[in-house]
Design a protein around this motif. Structure first.
Motif, PDB file in Angstrom:
ATOM      1  N   ALA A   1      95.510  10.305  61.245  1.00 56.60           N
ATOM      2  CA  ALA A   1      96.302   9.086  61.025  1.00 56.60           C
ATOM      3  C   ALA A   1      95.485   7.804  60.987  1.00 56.60           C
ATOM      4  O   ALA A   1      96.006   6.721  61.238  1.00 56.60           O
ATOM      5  N   GLY A   2      94.186   7.900  60.681  1.00 59.08           N
ATOM      6  CA  GLY A   2      93.351   6.708  60.644  1.00 59.08           C
ATOM      7  C   GLY A   2      93.028   6.150  62.009  1.00 59.08           C
ATOM      8  O   GLY A   2      92.355   5.125  62.112  1.00 59.08           O
ATOM      9  N   PHE A   3      93.505   6.826  63.069  1.00 57.70           N
ATOM     10  CA  PHE A   3      93.246   6.349  64.429  1.00 57.70           C
ATOM     11  C   PHE A   3      91.874   6.769  64.925  1.00 57.70           C
ATOM     12  O   PHE A   3      91.185   6.002  65.615  1.00 57.70           O
ATOM     13  N   THR A   4      91.432   7.964  64.576  1.00 61.73           N
ATOM     14  CA  THR A   4      90.184   8.517  65.086  1.00 61.73           C
ATOM     15  C   THR A   4      89.625   9.524  64.103  1.00 61.73           C
ATOM     16  O   THR A   4      90.335   9.976  63.192  1.00 61.73           O
ATOM     17  N   THR A   5      88.371   9.891  64.281  1.00 60.78           N
ATOM     18  CA  THR A   5      87.778  10.972  63.500  1.00 60.78           C
ATOM     19  C   THR A   5      87.694  12.249  64.321  1.00 60.78           C
ATOM     20  O   THR A   5      87.280  13.290  63.819  1.00 60.78           O
ATOM     21  N   ASP A   6      88.077  12.171  65.608  1.00 60.08           N
ATOM     22  CA  ASP A   6      88.040  13.316  66.502  1.00 60.08           C
ATOM     23  C   ASP A   6      89.475  13.678  66.883  1.00 60.08           C
ATOM     24  O   ASP A   6      90.423  13.174  66.288  1.00 60.08           O
ATOM     25  N   GLU A   7      89.630  14.547  67.870  1.00 58.24           N
ATOM     26  CA  GLU A   7      90.962  14.853  68.361  1.00 58.24           C
ATOM     27  C   GLU A   7      91.480  13.675  69.180  1.00 58.24           C
ATOM     28  O   GLU A   7      90.815  13.233  70.120  1.00 58.24           O
ATOM     29  N   PRO A   8      92.654  13.153  68.868  1.00 55.83           N
ATOM     30  CA  PRO A   8      93.186  12.036  69.643  1.00 55.83           C
ATOM     31  C   PRO A   8      93.533  12.462  71.068  1.00 55.83           C
ATOM     32  O   PRO A   8      93.896  13.613  71.305  1.00 55.83           O
ATOM     33  N   TRP A   9      93.442  11.534  71.991  1.00 57.59           N
ATOM     34  CA  TRP A   9      93.674  11.860  73.391  1.00 57.59           C
ATOM     35  C   TRP A   9      95.121  12.268  73.655  1.00 57.59           C
ATOM     36  O   TRP A   9      95.411  13.015  74.591  1.00 57.59           O
ATOM     37  N   LEU A  10      96.057  11.795  72.815  1.00 61.42           N
ATOM     38  CA  LEU A  10      97.438  12.239  72.821  1.00 61.42           C
ATOM     39  C   LEU A  10      97.860  12.494  71.370  1.00 61.42           C
ATOM     40  O   LEU A  10      97.282  11.912  70.439  1.00 61.42           O
ATOM     41  N   PRO A  11      98.862  13.344  71.140  1.00 70.79           N
ATOM     42  CA  PRO A  11      99.313  13.598  69.763  1.00 70.79           C
ATOM     43  C   PRO A  11      99.777  12.321  69.075  1.00 70.79           C
ATOM     44  O   PRO A  11     100.258  11.380  69.722  1.00 70.79           O
ATOM     45  N   ILE A  12      99.644  12.305  67.759  1.00 68.43           N
ATOM     46  CA  ILE A  12     100.030  11.140  66.961  1.00 68.43           C
ATOM     47  C   ILE A  12     101.323  11.453  66.223  1.00 68.43           C
ATOM     48  O   ILE A  12     101.517  12.541  65.697  1.00 68.43           O
ATOM     49  N   GLY A  13     102.202  10.487  66.164  1.00 71.84           N
ATOM     50  CA  GLY A  13     103.464  10.659  65.447  1.00 71.84           C
ATOM     51  C   GLY A  13     104.430   9.563  65.832  1.00 71.84           C
ATOM     52  O   GLY A  13     104.046   8.479  66.246  1.00 71.84           O
ATOM     53  N   GLY A  14     105.696   9.854  65.664  1.00 74.39           N
ATOM     54  CA  GLY A  14     106.723   8.930  66.129  1.00 74.39           C
ATOM     55  C   GLY A  14     107.231   7.943  65.113  1.00 74.39           C
ATOM     56  O   GLY A  14     108.250   7.283  65.348  1.00 74.39           O
TER      57      GLY A  14
END
Length: 523
Positions: free
Chosen positions: A410-423
């Motif tokens: 989602a353009g937030f990170t290039t790795d695994e985000p610390w919490l799931p992205i959505g919403g």
């Protein structure tokens, strides 16, 4: 930042504040956690949203037991978020865009890894022993009294080496500072000066109601409103742990420090309580406390036109003479408004927030219509969830990263985000959609900026019936009328002035509000 002239209303009266939860805003280092450089990178989104100030949740060095609200050093930046140089660069970039910068100030407790507590815990004779709240066991053994932690269980932990208990209103790793000690108060006020000297425009003061609990350590009485299934901490009425008289003295001391700077810096107080308790944080007749004690009523309000109207009237009537109101729909601790009332009414809520009298605060993601994101048990981080799994107290679902673009990260990170992205749909899609929630928020802030009646004008309820709330905002000769339909059905509308903004696109029927529609009209 460009401040207004001294004879104008303080900048924060007409401002809109935007809360940034830095872990979840933008990652630039590829570790899955947001950082200061990420905030700087996304400032254009904040500017386009039309807000005036950013409030940044804690960035201090911390073991992260409570995600930054357990501070190990008040005058530094945790490497997870960057450096002091990164912070200085962010302040400069924000000020260059006309944005004020507010920091979270956590005065009531530190981390148990803070050097002060390590010294305090080392012996009863240590010079910093009295920097924290220590007490002997009860006569029959066990904790000194019945006080409960906000995270569950007793608010006391035994230090076996010294034989005394330390107080922690929150986690056991968050020992309570002793604000009755003048050295503690002086040290914490110097923390404020450290950040003010770096250009900070104000603070949101965390958990201030618990700052100075009763010195007598009197047991808290049972709360008759408590029922099984509610948080354990609510089983007791916080008669001796919250809103004690010395708390208001501390608020005035903080305000005096803010007043040392020109122009005076802004203090927003986090204090959950009854209406009279919250009003006391404004201070006495001279309003010498916090300029904006947070008003959380909309977070807990029954979402009905009549309930909202009554709440607004009561709040306006309770304000001390000359005090300025404020409104907030959500934050990093509370379920998101769009999930609580549904996406259609979330648009009505946005218009309500932006058209009531007072300074509004937007929690990041509200401008996108974000809802709580389900968190699998194995991904839970929040101690509220870990201490009471499956009971719905966890705050991770409201702290998930902002979706900036399409794609798995989602353009937030290039790795695994610390919490799931959505919403919510991503910013990129909403920015291109004139009917999106983001587009609505941008129009609302633009209208608010263009109309002093909305940003500084008076408030008066005109009508409240049949699920519709109608109120007036007036500044000088300019009169605007706001009509909000809380029903999922069409409703009649007596006022038919020219429409400046509607939550709905397309044609509007004169004398009728569409289901879930809000309108701002000329008077």
């Amino acid at each position: 930042m460009t401040h207004r002239s001294p004879d104008a209303a303080p900048w924060w009266r007409s401002a809109v504040v935007y809360q940034i939860y830095p872990r979840s805003f933008q990652d630039t280092t590829g570790d899955g956690v947001g950082d200061l450089a990420g905030i700087a990178r996304r400032l254009d989104h904040v500017v386009a949203l039309g807000v005036d100030a950013i409030w940044i949740s804690p960035i201090y060095p911390s073991p992260m037991k409570d995600f930054g609200y357990d501070v190990a050093d008040y005058c530094a930046v945790d490497p997870l978020f960057g450096t002091l140089a990164d912070f200085d660069a962010l302040v400069a970039a924000a000020h260059a865009r006309g944005l004020a910068v507010l920091l979270d100030f956590v005065p009531s407790h530190t981390s148990d890894e803070h050097p002060w507590f390590r010294e305090s815990r080392s012996s009863r004779e240590n010079a910093r022993r009295d920097w924290y709240v220590w007490a002997d066991p009860a006569p029959g053994g066990g904790p000194p009294n019945n006080w409960l932690s906000e995270f569950g269980g007793p608010a006391w932990s035994l230090d076996e080496a010294t034989g005394q208990y330390w107080l922690h209103i929150y986690l056991r790793e968050q020992p309570a500072l002793n604000w009755r000690n003048p050295d503690v108060q002086a040290a914490m006020l110097d923390v404020m000066r450290f950040w003010f000297d770096r250009g900070v425009d104000g603070f949101r003061v965390d958990a201030v109601e618990h700052l100075v609990p009763s010195a007598a350590l009197t047991d808290n009485p049972p709360d008759p409103a408590w029922r099984p299934g509610m948080q354990e901490a609510r089983a007791l009425h916080r008669a001796y742990t919250a809103h004690q008289p010395e708390v208001f003295d501390a608020a005035r001391a903080m305000r005096r420090v803010a007043g040392e700077y020109a122009p005076e810096r802004l203090l927003i107080g986090e204090a959950y309580g009854t209406l009279p308790e919250v009003m006391a944080y404004y201070g006495g007749e001279g309003l010498d406390g916090f300029q904006l004690p947070f008003n959380f009523q909309l977070i807990f309000a029954e979402w009905r036109a009549e309930s909202i109207a009554s709440m607004v009237e009561g709040y306006e009537a309770a304000l001390p003479a000359g005090a300025w109101p404020n409104w907030v729909m959500g934050n990093h601790d509370r379920p998101r408004i769009a999930g609580r009332i549904g996406p259609a009414q979330a648009r009505v809520a946005a218009m309500l927030l932006m058209t009531l009298r007072g300074t509004p605060t937007i929690y990041q993601g509200e401008e996108l219509g974000m809802v709580d994101v389900p968190i699998p048990p194995e991904m839970a981080h929040d101690p509220m969830e870990k201490n009471a799994p499956g009971q719905g107290f966890g705050r991770d679902p409201v702290r998930t990263p902002i979706p900036w673009e399409d794609g798995p990260k989602a353009g937030f990170t290039t790795d695994e985000p610390w919490l799931p992205i959505g919403g919510a749909p991503p910013v990129s899609a909403q920015a291109a959609d004139p009917g999106s929630m983001l587009a609505l928020y941008r129009r609302l802030t633009a209208l608010r900026r263009a109309e002093p009646a909305l940003s500084l004008g008076s408030y008066r309820t005109l009508a409240c019936a049949d699920d519709v709330l109608v109120f007036e905002r007036r500044h000088g000769e300019r009169r605007l009328v706001v009509a909000l339909n809380f029903a999922d059905a069409e409703r009649p509308l007596a006022h038919e002035g020219p429409v400046l903004l509607s939550t709905h696109a397309g044609d509007r029927v004169a004398g009728r509000l569409a289901p879930n529609e809000g309108r701002v009209m000329e008077g």
